[in-house]
Design a protein around this motif. Structure first.
Motif, short mmCIF file in Angstrom:
data_model
loop_
_atom_site.label_atom_id
_atom_site.label_comp_id
_atom_site.label_asym_id
_atom_site.label_seq_id
_atom_site.Cartn_x
_atom_site.Cartn_y
_atom_site.Cartn_z
N PRO A 47 81.29 -63.73 -12.96
CA PRO A 47 81.19 -65.10 -13.08
C PRO A 47 80.01 -65.83 -13.89
O PRO A 47 80.31 -66.66 -14.78
CB PRO A 47 81.19 -65.80 -11.48
CG PRO A 47 81.65 -64.46 -10.80
CD PRO A 47 81.56 -63.19 -11.42
N LYS A 48 78.88 -65.33 -13.97
CA LYS A 48 77.66 -65.49 -14.68
C LYS A 48 78.02 -65.55 -16.15
O LYS A 48 77.44 -65.98 -17.25
CB LYS A 48 76.47 -64.82 -14.42
CG LYS A 48 76.69 -63.25 -14.97
CD LYS A 48 75.42 -62.58 -14.54
CE LYS A 48 75.28 -61.12 -15.09
NZ LYS A 48 74.00 -60.37 -14.58
N HIS A 49 79.01 -64.61 -16.65
CA HIS A 49 79.50 -64.43 -18.06
C HIS A 49 80.55 -65.42 -18.73
O HIS A 49 80.81 -65.44 -19.52
CB HIS A 49 80.00 -63.06 -18.21
CG HIS A 49 79.02 -61.97 -17.85
ND1 HIS A 49 79.36 -61.07 -17.00
CD2 HIS A 49 77.95 -61.57 -18.54
CE1 HIS A 49 78.26 -60.09 -16.90
NE2 HIS A 49 77.39 -60.61 -17.69
N LEU A 50 80.94 -66.34 -17.61
CA LEU A 50 82.20 -67.10 -17.97
C LEU A 50 81.76 -68.00 -19.22
O LEU A 50 82.54 -68.45 -20.00
CB LEU A 50 82.65 -67.62 -16.60
CG LEU A 50 83.77 -67.16 -15.91
CD1 LEU A 50 84.25 -67.50 -14.61
CD2 LEU A 50 85.12 -66.81 -16.94
N PRO A 51 80.60 -68.87 -19.06
CA PRO A 51 80.38 -69.67 -20.18
C PRO A 51 80.43 -68.95 -21.59
O PRO A 51 80.49 -69.57 -22.61
CB PRO A 51 79.08 -70.28 -19.82
CG PRO A 51 78.76 -69.75 -18.16
CD PRO A 51 79.66 -68.74 -17.93
N PHE A 52 80.02 -67.93 -21.58
CA PHE A 52 79.67 -66.92 -22.93
C PHE A 52 81.28 -66.49 -23.35
O PHE A 52 81.70 -66.70 -24.45
CB PHE A 52 78.73 -65.78 -22.78
CG PHE A 52 77.65 -66.43 -22.19
CD1 PHE A 52 76.63 -66.83 -23.03
CD2 PHE A 52 77.19 -65.96 -21.08
CE1 PHE A 52 75.42 -67.28 -22.46
CE2 PHE A 52 75.72 -66.30 -20.42
CZ PHE A 52 75.01 -67.21 -21.16
N ALA A 53 82.03 -66.21 -22.16
CA ALA A 53 83.42 -65.81 -22.40
C ALA A 53 84.11 -67.17 -23.07
O ALA A 53 84.95 -67.14 -24.02
CB ALA A 53 84.19 -65.34 -21.28
N LEU A 54 84.00 -68.28 -22.54
CA LEU A 54 84.54 -69.46 -23.04
C LEU A 54 84.26 -69.85 -24.62
O LEU A 54 84.78 -70.05 -25.51
CB LEU A 54 83.97 -70.71 -22.08
CG LEU A 54 84.58 -71.85 -22.75
CD1 LEU A 54 85.88 -72.05 -22.50
CD2 LEU A 54 83.84 -73.20 -21.71
N SER B 42 81.49 -71.96 -6.42
CA SER B 42 81.44 -73.21 -7.17
C SER B 42 81.22 -72.88 -8.70
O SER B 42 81.89 -73.41 -9.54
CB SER B 42 80.29 -73.99 -6.82
OG SER B 42 79.21 -73.17 -6.73
N ALA B 43 80.39 -71.98 -9.04
CA ALA B 43 80.00 -71.68 -10.39
C ALA B 43 81.29 -70.94 -11.09
O ALA B 43 81.70 -71.17 -12.22
CB ALA B 43 78.81 -70.85 -10.50
N TRP B 44 81.57 -70.14 -10.34
CA TRP B 44 83.17 -69.41 -10.59
C TRP B 44 84.37 -70.34 -11.13
O TRP B 44 84.75 -70.29 -12.07
CB TRP B 44 83.62 -68.36 -9.63
CG TRP B 44 84.82 -67.86 -9.86
CD1 TRP B 44 85.39 -66.73 -10.85
CD2 TRP B 44 86.19 -68.14 -9.40
NE1 TRP B 44 86.55 -66.50 -10.86
CE2 TRP B 44 87.07 -67.46 -10.08
CE3 TRP B 44 86.48 -69.05 -8.64
CZ2 TRP B 44 88.47 -67.50 -9.66
CZ3 TRP B 44 87.81 -69.37 -8.23
CH2 TRP B 44 88.75 -68.71 -8.94
N GLU B 45 84.35 -71.18 -10.18
CA GLU B 45 85.59 -72.23 -10.38
C GLU B 45 85.25 -73.00 -11.53
O GLU B 45 86.29 -73.09 -12.14
CB GLU B 45 85.67 -72.99 -8.98
CG GLU B 45 87.06 -74.12 -9.28
CD GLU B 45 87.14 -74.65 -7.93
OE1 GLU B 45 88.16 -75.56 -7.80
OE2 GLU B 45 86.20 -74.38 -6.77
N GLN B 46 84.11 -73.51 -11.74
CA GLN B 46 83.92 -74.32 -12.77
C GLN B 46 84.26 -73.56 -14.24
O GLN B 46 84.87 -73.96 -15.20
CB GLN B 46 82.35 -74.85 -12.93
CG GLN B 46 81.92 -75.76 -13.92
CD GLN B 46 80.70 -76.39 -13.81
OE1 GLN B 46 79.99 -75.85 -13.06
NE2 GLN B 46 80.16 -76.83 -15.05
N GLY B 47 83.71 -72.50 -13.92
CA GLY B 47 83.74 -71.19 -15.44
C GLY B 47 85.13 -70.98 -15.61
O GLY B 47 85.59 -71.02 -16.78
#
Length: 289
Positions: free
Chosen positions: A155-162, A189-194
Motif C-alpha cells: 500500500p505504501k507504494h501506491l502513490p508512486f505507482a499512480l 484507510s491509506a490503501w483504500e485512498q491509493g
C-alpha cells in the motif's frame, strides 16, 4: 447487475483462467524469500502439481508469473509453457533498467506466450523505486512490443505507482494482489485512498489474488475480505478485475479450492455476463491470449 440464482453448474461451464500462479524448483539460496515459517512451500511446484487442481475446478488454463528475478527464470517458465498447453501465458522478468533492454525485448518478442514482465518492487529499499529514471525508461519501451507490466507493491507504494501509470497512459498495467491490503491490522484507510485513485486510470487492471497470504494464515475468515473486495469492485468495475489464485503461495494459508471458494462466493451475486468477465474474458483481453 446482480443475479442471485447462479448455480455451481453454471459457474463450472464458464471459461475460467487463473491469472496468477507460480512454478519453481526450490533452491534455498535462490528462493531465500521462502523462510522457515513457510516450510509448506519449501519444495518444487511444477505443472504436474497444478494441472489436476485446474481440471478439478474446470479452469481452462493459467498465467505463470515469475518468482525469481533473472532471465533464466523467464526461460524456465517459457520451457514449461512449451510443454504444457494449459499454461496460456508467461509474465517473466527482464532488467528494465538495463541500457541493453531494447535488444532484450526484441529477443523476447519471438516468444508468443511471453505476455509481459514483473519486478519485485515490494522488496526494493526505495519506496519510489517505480519512478527511478532507468526503470521508467524501461517501462517506456514495453508498449511498442505489446508487453504488459504487473505491479507488485505494498500500500505504501501506491502513490508512486499512480504517478508511474499516469506517465504511461497507453501502457497496460495490472496490480497484483490488490496491492496487498493489511488484513492482519484491519487498517485500510491509506490503501483504500491509493487503490481508488489508481483505479481511475483506465490502463490499470487489478488481480483479485493473494488475499489469504496477507491475512492471519491460521485464523483467517472469508468475511474479512469482503470490505476490500467491495472497494476494488466499485473502483475498477467488473471489466478490469482478474481472478488469480497465487498458488502455491496461497498454501501458506489455504488450499487451491479454499482460495477459489472465497471469490466464487463473493462474485456469485453478479450476473452471468459479469462473472464470465471476471473469471476469464478480462484475463484474455489483458494478456492478449
Amino acid at each position: 447487475m446482480f443475479s442471485f440464482g447462479n448455480s455451481k453448474e453454471q459457474l463450472y461451464k464458464m471459461k475460467k483462467i487463473d491469472s496468477h500462479q507460480h512454478f519453481w524448483k526450490y533452491h534455498p539460496v535462490k528462493d531465500a524469500w521462502i523462510t522457515d515459517d513457510m516450510k509448506v512451500i519449501q519444495r518444487d511446484f511444477l505443472p504436474e502439481d497444478l494441472e489436476p487442481l485446474l481440471q478439478e475446478n474446470a479452469i481452462e488454463g493459467c498465467i505463470a508469473v515469475q518468482a525469481d528475478q533473472s532471465e533464466e527464470e523467464t526461460h524456465f517458465l517459457l520451457e514449461l509453457a512449451k510443454k504444457n498447453n494449459f499454461i496460456k501465458g508467461i509474465v517473466g522478468w527482464v532488467d528494465l533498467r538495463s541500457p541493453d533492454l531494447e535488444s532484450r525485448l526484441d529477443y523476447f518478442s519471438q516468444f508468443q506466450k511471453l505476455k509481459g514482465f514483473r519486478h519485485i518492487v515490494q522488496a526494493e529499499p526505495e519506496d519510489d523505486f517505480l519512478l527511478n529514471t532507468d526503470f521508467c525508461n524501461g517501462i517506456a519501451l514495453l508498449e511498442q512490443y505489446n508487453f504488459t507490466y504487473d505491479i507488485l507493491i505494498l500500500p505504501k507504494h501506491l502513490p508512486f505507482a499512480l504517478e508511474l501509470v499516469k506517465r504511461f497512459p497507453k501502457q497496460k498495467f495490472v496490480i497484483d494482489h490488490l496491492a496487498k491490503p493489511d488484513f492482519k491490522k484491519n487498517d485500510f484507510s491509506a490503501w483504500e485512498q491509493g487503490i481508488t485513485a489508481i483505479a481511475k486510470c483506465e490502463n490499470v487492471y487489478c488481480k483479485v489474488s493473494g488475499l489469504v497470504t496477507e491475512a492471519d494464515w491460521k485464523h483467517w475468515k472469508t468475511s474479512e475480505f469482503t470490505y476490500c473486495l467491495d472497494v476494488v469492485t466499485e473502483a475498477f468495475g467488473i471489466n478490469r478485475l482478474l481472478f488469480g489464485s497465487d498458488w502455491p503461495v496461497c498454501l501458506l494459508a489455504a488450499n487451491y479450492n479454499q482460495t477459489l471458494e472465497i471469490v466464487t462466493n463473493y462474485f456469485s451475486k453478479f450476473s452471468k455476463t459479469d462473472q464470465e468477465k471476471f473469471w476469464g474474458l478480462n484475463v484474455s483481453a489483458f494478456y492478449n491470449l
